[in-house]
Design a protein around this motif. Sequence first.
Motif, mmCIF file in Angstrom:
data_model
loop_
_atom_site.group_PDB
_atom_site.id
_atom_site.type_symbol
_atom_site.label_atom_id
_atom_site.label_comp_id
_atom_site.label_asym_id
_atom_site.label_seq_id
_atom_site.Cartn_x
_atom_site.Cartn_y
_atom_site.Cartn_z
ATOM 1 N N ARG A 192 25.226 65.400 30.685
ATOM 2 C CA ARG A 192 26.509 65.706 30.044
ATOM 3 C C ARG A 192 27.160 64.445 29.483
ATOM 4 O O ARG A 192 27.748 64.471 28.394
ATOM 5 C CB ARG A 192 27.443 66.391 31.045
ATOM 6 N N ILE A 193 27.079 63.351 30.233
ATOM 7 C CA ILE A 193 27.625 62.074 29.745
ATOM 8 C C ILE A 193 26.907 61.656 28.470
ATOM 9 O O ILE A 193 27.538 61.217 27.499
ATOM 10 C CB ILE A 193 27.489 60.985 30.829
ATOM 11 N N GLY A 194 25.593 61.806 28.465
ATOM 12 C CA GLY A 194 24.803 61.448 27.283
ATOM 13 C C GLY A 194 25.175 62.269 26.066
ATOM 14 O O GLY A 194 25.292 61.734 24.949
ATOM 15 N N ARG A 195 25.389 63.578 26.247
ATOM 16 C CA ARG A 195 25.759 64.448 25.123
ATOM 17 C C ARG A 195 27.125 64.073 24.560
ATOM 18 O O ARG A 195 27.325 64.053 23.343
ATOM 19 C CB ARG A 195 25.758 65.914 25.556
ATOM 20 N N LEU A 196 28.075 63.789 25.454
ATOM 21 C CA LEU A 196 29.412 63.414 24.996
ATOM 22 C C LEU A 196 29.385 62.071 24.263
ATOM 23 O O LEU A 196 30.028 61.907 23.225
ATOM 24 C CB LEU A 196 30.373 63.349 26.191
ATOM 25 N N ILE A 203 42.135 51.323 29.528
ATOM 26 C CA ILE A 203 40.783 51.796 29.228
ATOM 27 C C ILE A 203 40.831 53.295 28.926
ATOM 28 O O ILE A 203 41.443 54.074 29.665
ATOM 29 C CB ILE A 203 39.830 51.520 30.396
ATOM 30 N N ASP A 204 40.190 53.693 27.837
ATOM 31 C CA ASP A 204 40.102 55.104 27.484
ATOM 32 C C ASP A 204 39.019 55.754 28.353
ATOM 33 O O ASP A 204 37.843 55.403 28.256
ATOM 34 C CB ASP A 204 39.752 55.245 26.000
ATOM 35 N N VAL A 205 39.412 56.682 29.200
ATOM 36 C CA VAL A 205 38.476 57.359 30.106
ATOM 37 C C VAL A 205 38.215 58.766 29.604
ATOM 38 O O VAL A 205 39.142 59.545 29.390
ATOM 39 C CB VAL A 205 39.025 57.430 31.546
ATOM 40 N N LYS A 206 36.937 59.082 29.380
ATOM 41 C CA LYS A 206 36.546 60.419 28.939
ATOM 42 C C LYS A 206 35.698 61.074 30.032
ATOM 43 O O LYS A 206 34.807 60.444 30.593
ATOM 44 C CB LYS A 206 35.757 60.365 27.623
ATOM 45 N N ILE A 207 35.988 62.344 30.296
ATOM 46 C CA ILE A 207 35.272 63.087 31.334
ATOM 47 C C ILE A 207 34.315 64.075 30.667
ATOM 48 O O ILE A 207 34.744 64.912 29.867
ATOM 49 C CB ILE A 207 36.237 63.851 32.252
ATOM 50 N N ILE A 226 31.369 50.582 25.433
ATOM 51 C CA ILE A 226 31.512 51.920 26.013
ATOM 52 C C ILE A 226 30.587 52.014 27.223
ATOM 53 O O ILE A 226 29.370 51.901 27.086
ATOM 54 C CB ILE A 226 31.161 53.012 24.984
ATOM 55 N N VAL A 227 31.156 52.203 28.393
ATOM 56 C CA VAL A 227 30.374 52.282 29.624
ATOM 57 C C VAL A 227 30.042 53.737 29.919
ATOM 58 O O VAL A 227 30.928 54.600 29.933
ATOM 59 C CB VAL A 227 31.152 51.667 30.804
ATOM 60 N N GLN A 247 36.445 48.910 26.618
ATOM 61 C CA GLN A 247 37.397 49.743 25.873
ATOM 62 C C GLN A 247 37.342 51.217 26.295
ATOM 63 O O GLN A 247 38.346 51.920 26.241
ATOM 64 C CB GLN A 247 37.121 49.654 24.364
ATOM 65 N N GLN A 248 36.154 51.670 26.723
ATOM 66 C CA GLN A 248 36.012 53.093 27.027
ATOM 67 C C GLN A 248 34.986 53.301 28.141
ATOM 68 O O GLN A 248 33.988 52.578 28.217
ATOM 69 C CB GLN A 248 35.577 53.845 25.766
ATOM 70 N N ILE A 249 35.244 54.295 28.993
ATOM 71 C CA ILE A 249 34.299 54.686 30.035
ATOM 72 C C ILE A 249 34.117 56.193 29.959
ATOM 73 O O ILE A 249 35.094 56.944 29.902
ATOM 74 C CB ILE A 249 34.796 54.291 31.444
ATOM 75 N N ILE A 250 32.859 56.630 29.948
ATOM 76 C CA ILE A 250 32.543 58.063 29.974
ATOM 77 C C ILE A 250 31.878 58.359 31.307
ATOM 78 O O ILE A 250 30.871 57.742 31.662
ATOM 79 C CB ILE A 250 31.627 58.455 28.810
ATOM 80 N N THR A 251 32.435 59.294 32.050
ATOM 81 C CA THR A 251 31.919 59.626 33.370
ATOM 82 C C THR A 251 31.997 61.136 33.579
ATOM 83 O O THR A 251 32.282 61.893 32.651
ATOM 84 C CB THR A 251 32.686 58.857 34.466
#
Length: 261
Positions: free
Chosen positions: A84-88, A251-255, A207-208, A230-234
């Motif tokens: 899911r992280i990869g798709r986002l 930090i911009d955090v995306k779930i 982007i982490v 700048q950004q973390i996707i988890t």
Amino acid sequence: MSVLSLTDRHQFIINKLQETGSVSVVELSKELNVSAVTIRKDLELLEGKKLLYRNHGGATYTDPYITDRHVKDKLFLHEPEKERIGRLAAQLIQPNDCILIASGTTVYYFAKNINPTETLTVVTPGLNVALELNQYSNIEVIQLGGIMRKTSSSVTGAYAESILKDFSFSKLFLGVDGIDPEFGLSTTNMMEAQLNKKMIEASQKTIVLADSSKFGKKGFGKICDLSAVQQIITDSNAPAHLLTRLQEMGIDVKIADATKV
């Protein structure tokens, strides 16, 4: 709060650890109305019973230190979350982008989800990432050279670092072994950490990509402070109190929610 007995105080600490994942000496001292010296002794006793792990300024519920593991062992850990992280993350790629993809299993799932309609240039130290993307005619893949790490199937070393000086990237997609608010980003290998530092310097945006198991963890090699990110996707299992701290740092955090990705 009135002063609790030793047993009640210890139970309070354990309950808080189970709830938040970490505690600090300063906060516990205020909440329990005892001295910092008393709290440190409490944490020492609880660590002796293997109920927590002490760190600088407090304690965590789980062992924060990570050991190196082979990429084959890590590939299927938290697989749905990594997918899911990869798709986002793949949605962030722009037409004619020039990006840098680091090594690791989460960024490999990111690479598997890349299928650009226009041209894309990718530079990577990861052999698995390069082979995955090489199948697309509209993706130009540049594989960094250097010493191949057997446990990760990716390169490190001075030669790989020197190549990066000739490029400028819009984005770096970075996988890590640990995210800690104080220690920053880390990995288990110091040479990989050094290469990651050079990648950050060569990129406009970092982007982490990290599943929730990486939060509150520390690897041997520090990559950078969180101020460089700048950004973390988890995923949605990431500890809320740590995500709040990251957002407070700007930090911009995306779930990557299972219901939305």
